[in-house]
Design an enzyme around this catalytic site. Structure first.
Site, PDB file in Angstrom:
ATOM      1  N   ARG A 182       0.862  -1.180   0.000  1.00 57.62           N
ATOM      2  CA  ARG A 182       0.000   0.000   0.000  1.00 57.62           C
ATOM      3  C   ARG A 182       0.896   1.226   0.000  1.00 57.62           C
ATOM      4  NH1 ARG A 182      -2.784   0.475   5.034  1.00 57.62           N
ATOM      5  NH2 ARG A 182      -1.400   2.212   5.487  1.00 57.62           N
ATOM      6  N   GLU A 201       6.266   0.501  11.554  1.00 60.83           N
ATOM      7  CA  GLU A 201       4.975   0.461  10.899  1.00 60.83           C
ATOM      8  C   GLU A 201       3.893   0.491  11.979  1.00 60.83           C
ATOM      9  OE1 GLU A 201       4.675   0.711   7.749  1.00 60.83           O
ATOM     10  OE2 GLU A 201       6.766   0.375   7.197  1.00 60.83           O
TER      11      GLU A 201
END
Length: 494
Positions: A128, A381
């Protein structure tokens, strides 16, 4: 217009009308699977609530979405090649691993299992690519579409790229709310968008590539997961594409107790051969609380199962790699088409190294002098890890003379196009707010270091948050699911 009324494309929506549509929107979201576990009851197996959503879609210029989608296959290839370049990864991360134990753990696994040492040469990437639409000091409101929005990359996610499932229904929710509000909206403006299906195609192709029709796809998940419905969307589409594929779920801890390698490096879980491993866990330090989780990650990397991602691809998503790719001339090492390099580079925000050297010292002073112009990012992340504004000055002042600053990069802060919308969150009053959005483009890549098997752009997601919030995580409670309402920008006067 009152402070609680919303003017959308010539239609004024009162607070009373909005309240009625809000209740319908919540039910429509539940009906179509835009759901999450409750914020304070993640353990519940059946109880779900509507996911945080916007009441209406957010306008997005058609050329902006077209540009982002047209670049995705090039970005897929770029990051795949980065992951398969041990020398470049070493150069990027050599100072980071001196002070960042989590990145060092991953890098040690990579050294033991990556490159020529890899048992499985094929890797699967489900990506993404996140952008914001930068307007800097331009003056614009929801009624004035900027003539120019600069698409700027925020980050490239190579592991656990979430919300493809929930995004696969948001266009349907917003077609409904627009109709309820009496706002004319064509299907072309709110097109069908099913990124979960696109990612599922990647799973199926990897499973077929593995070559054993009896092998399973293993989803590595957290024991407590608010966003589990999003994962089930992926399984749903795998099943619809090929109902013979069996998807199984396991935590890292459970896998440590039930996985083993055969003498041929085949990964077995409770007697089932594993063809593909998909990580929705393993991207944060607290995902490895004991050596059991670390050891089973190493075990799985040693196996001949196709990893999504393998550890090299996970490292390629580090912020330090993003910063190094922005250095002039580096893109050309991986992409030979100069025009493609120029198009990719145009989406880069300013990226600055904080390594302990002369260049890093200058960048530290630059950030201390004008902290509101930057974002400080670690190699993490999952959201909630960045440092913003005046907090940068305090944080950097504390580590400016320490090797610890090697673990961070400095990025130019993006100032997105502000709009207005209602943000719907369970248990919170829906208030008309000033909001900004972040566009994500999904991508799929399957191949070896030498050969490409599949490369595709797989759909999009739009996430929207209040302008008062720096962080943007949906699971963390900041952002909401949204969808783009495609519009054409005004023509500039000659």
């Amino acid at each position: 217009m009152s402070a609680t009324a919303l003017d959308l494309w010539g239609v004024t929506i009162s607070k009373e009308t909005a309240d009625q549509i809000i209740e319908k929107a919540k039910q429509w979201a539940l009906l179509h699977g835009v759901q999450m576990k409750p914020q304070h009851d993640h353990h519940s197996t059946c109880h779900c609530e509507y996911a945080p959503i916007t009441l209406f879609p957010s306008p997005l210029p058609v050329p902006v979405l077209q540009e982002a989608k047209s670049l995705q296959k090039h970005y897929n290839l770029l990051m795949h090649r980065v992951a398969n370049d041990p020398e470049f990864l070493c150069q990027c991360l050599k100072n980071v691993i001196k002070v960042d134990e989590f990145t060092k753990m991953l890098y040690d696994i990579y050294k033991e299992t990556g490159g020529e040492k890899s048992t499985q040469k094929v890797s699967l990437g489900l990506f993404r690519n996140d952008y914001m639409m930068d307007v800097k000091d331009s003056c614009c409101t929801i009624k004035i579409l900027p003539a120019s929005l600069n698409l700027k990359q925020i980050e490239f996610n190579t592991i656990a790229s979430s919300f493809a499932g929930l995004s696969s229904a948001m266009w349907n929710v917003h077609r409904y709310t627009m109709k309820q509000a009496g706002i004319k909206c064509s299907c072309d403006q709110l097109p069908e968008n099913k990124p979960a299906h696109g990612l599922a195609v990647g799973f199926v192709k990897a499973w077929e590539c593995y070559g054993n029709p009896d092998a399973v796809i293993l989803f590595i998940v957290q024991s407590v997961e608010r966003n589990s419905v999003d994962q089930r969307w992926l399984e749903r589409f795998v099943h619809e594409i090929n109902h013979n594929i069996h998807v199984v779920y396991s935590t890292l801890l459970n896998a440590s107790e039930h996985c083993k390698l055969t003498k041929w490096n085949t990964l077995m879980l409770d007697g089932k051969e594993v063809a593909v491993i998909y990580y929705r866990d393993g991207y944060m330090p607290n995902h490895y609380p004991t050596n059991k989780e670390k050891d089973v990650r190493l075990l799985m990397e040693k196996s001949c199962a196709i990893k999504c991602p393998n550890v090299g691809l996970q490292l390629a998503g580090c912020k330090k790699v993003q910063q190094e790719l922005a250095v002039p001339g580096v893109l050309e090492k991986f992409i030979k088409d100069i025009d493609v390099c120029d198009c990719i580079r145009k989406t880069f925000a300013g990226q600055y190294s904080l390594d302990r050297n002369e260049e890093g010292d200058r960048n530290v002073e630059m950030a201390l002098a004008q902290p509101k112009k930057f974002v400080l990012k670690p190699q993490r992340e999952g959201g909630g890890n960045n440092v913003y504004g005046e907090d940068i000055r305090e944080f950097l002042s504390g580590i400016r003379d320490s090797e610890e600053r090697n673990a961070y990069i400095l990025m130019e802060r993006i100032f997105p196009w502000p709009q207005k919308n209602y943000l719907l969150k369970e248990g919170k009053e829906p208030i008309l707010r000033d909001v900004i959005s972040e566009l994500g483009i999904y991508g799929v890549y399957l191949g070896t270091a030498e050969e490409e098997f599949y490369n595709a752009e797989a759909g999009h997601v739009l996430r929207t948050k209040s302008t008062e919030d720096d962080e943007g995580g949906i699971v963390a409670g900041f952002a909401t699911m949204d969808s783009p309402l495609l519009v054409y920008p005004p023509k500039l006067s000659s």
